[in-house]
Design an enzyme around this catalytic site. Sequence first.
Site, PDB file in Angstrom:
ATOM      1  N   HIS A  82       0.862  -1.191   0.000  1.00  0.00           N
ATOM      2  CA  HIS A  82       0.000   0.000   0.000  1.00  0.00           C
ATOM      3  C   HIS A  82       0.891   1.230   0.000  1.00  0.00           C
ATOM      4  O   HIS A  82       1.827   1.329   0.786  1.00  0.00           O
ATOM      5  CB  HIS A  82      -0.896   0.014   1.240  1.00  0.00           C
ATOM      6  N   ASP A 161     -14.952   2.933   8.075  1.00  0.00           N
ATOM      7  CA  ASP A 161     -13.970   3.880   7.537  1.00  0.00           C
ATOM      8  C   ASP A 161     -14.617   4.823   6.531  1.00  0.00           C
ATOM      9  O   ASP A 161     -14.244   5.999   6.455  1.00  0.00           O
ATOM     10  CB  ASP A 161     -12.789   3.147   6.886  1.00  0.00           C
ATOM     11  N   ARG A 168     -13.867  12.971   8.775  1.00  0.00           N
ATOM     12  CA  ARG A 168     -12.532  13.542   9.029  1.00  0.00           C
ATOM     13  C   ARG A 168     -12.170  14.564   7.961  1.00  0.00           C
ATOM     14  O   ARG A 168     -11.560  15.597   8.246  1.00  0.00           O
ATOM     15  CB  ARG A 168     -11.479  12.426   9.070  1.00  0.00           C
ATOM     16  N   SER A 183      -7.412   3.575   9.656  1.00  0.00           N
ATOM     17  CA  SER A 183      -8.125   3.653   8.383  1.00  0.00           C
ATOM     18  C   SER A 183      -7.443   2.774   7.324  1.00  0.00           C
ATOM     19  O   SER A 183      -8.077   1.935   6.676  1.00  0.00           O
ATOM     20  CB  SER A 183      -8.153   5.120   7.939  1.00  0.00           C
ATOM     21  N   LYS A 187      -8.521  -1.523   6.208  1.00  0.00           N
ATOM     22  CA  LYS A 187      -8.916  -1.850   4.826  1.00  0.00           C
ATOM     23  C   LYS A 187      -7.976  -2.894   4.222  1.00  0.00           C
ATOM     24  O   LYS A 187      -8.411  -3.783   3.502  1.00  0.00           O
ATOM     25  CB  LYS A 187      -8.913  -0.576   3.968  1.00  0.00           C
TER      26      LYS A 187
HETATM   27  N1  URA Z   1      -5.724   7.195   3.262  1.00  0.00           N
HETATM   28  C1  URA Z   1      -6.639   6.435   3.905  1.00  0.00           C
HETATM   29  O1  URA Z   1      -7.125   5.434   3.387  1.00  0.00           O
HETATM   30  N2  URA Z   1      -6.994   6.815   5.146  1.00  0.00           N
HETATM   31  C2  URA Z   1      -6.499   7.889   5.775  1.00  0.00           C
HETATM   32  O2  URA Z   1      -6.858   8.149   6.894  1.00  0.00           O
HETATM   33  C3  URA Z   1      -5.553   8.676   5.082  1.00  0.00           C
HETATM   34  C4  URA Z   1      -5.188   8.314   3.820  1.00  0.00           C
END
Ligand code: URA
Length: 436
Positions: A82, A161, A168, A183, A187
């Site tokens: 990621h 999320d 957010r 977050s 995922k």
């Molecule tokens: N990317 C994400 O998936 N979550 C965050 O909180 C910040 C960047």
Amino acid sequence: MRAVDVIMKKRGGGELSRDELAFMVQGYVSGSIPEYQISAWLMAVFFKGMSARETAELTELMLRSGKVMDLSGIEGPFVDKHSTGGVGDKVSLILAPLAAACGVRVPMMSGRALGHTGGTLDKLESIPGYRTGLKEAEFREFIAADGFAMTGQTAEIVPADKKLYALRDVTGTVESIPLITASILSKKVAEGAEALVFDVKSGPGAFMKTLEDAEALARSLVNTGTAMGKRIIGVITDMSEPLGRMVGNFFEIEETLDCLEGRGPQDLMEVTMRLTAWMLVAGGKAKGIDEALGMCERCLASGRPLELFMANVRRQGGDAERMLALRGKYRSQHSFELRAPRSGYIHSIDAYKIGLAGVYLGVGRDTAADPVYPDVGFIFDKKAGDRVAAGDRIAMVYGKDVTSLEAAQPLVEAALSLGSEPPTRQSLILKEITAL
Ligand code: URA
């Protein structure tokens, strides 16, 4: 339990229990706690932070708000990468077939362009016919067949999320290390990965502008993921200049093909090979980074990763022949040339300014609803370290229309910085974090 008490406890710097965290997360997802209280809580977390335990528990609770991809019945190891987002960052497109060809399975769920950073799904969708909205059964089937598949996140993956990130975004609470950790990690774990390599970008074109912030995020991801029983490696890479020579949706597919054919630019290949090699280490396919790098080199030279990429394009509905026919030709009719204003050495091409200019051109988007275009972006002839004479072409810039070019031009010109001496060359790999 009352939300106001949890907010006040965090506001005072207290450490929340698992029950208190569950109360807030589940209360928000179910609608029993209103947005104004969750916003206040997020702001308290933003200022007071979270302990490692709280971060791990929040991640786990978010993960459990939805479904975890079931990859049982397919032989692993399942390893993903990621990136926190960059400009010209097409590493995933090269790394997934390369890692798969080296023997790991890559269940890759990617995102879209937002703000100055590009998105893997938008790049893939620039291939005519390519589908990124795979059903779970297809995702499994394609991973089993080619060793990797590329899809977007389904609505069932970490719904907490989706709601929290949207809130957010409008409450000024995105840049919080524990909230970002929970977050991203929730995922990635939900997609079924057993091991993960995080490419935490640092520099003007990155979410984390300083090495210090990037390192704090990388350590948080490594520590929290390790506490959840996953093998995690954090690599901090430089995002001062766009990666590679091409920035743009189809342009980056073209550069992916160049890389898979063994003709990739040095900076992009350095980052891609290193991250793929760490995936092999994390997946138990190599004992150390040097052995893994050797495996990646040999595998790329064999041509197998290119075959797997082409197989994936066809399997996900892409018209591979058309993709090849468009190579070198899929260019908007609206363009300008960036030329060197004087002689000298290119010291930098600011990734943030290029990314922002890309939004005007139609590479990226300001809001999730904006369209993006396949045939726009940048093709650089020169990059940092190259010597130029006055008037030399540095880049071709393509936009969706004339107005977009006019808006982008001042930013593109401001991105360029020239000096009379050659700049000192530095590795793009800034730091690697492998354990607690
Ligand atoms: N990317 C994400 O998936 N979550 C965050 O909180 C910040 C960047």
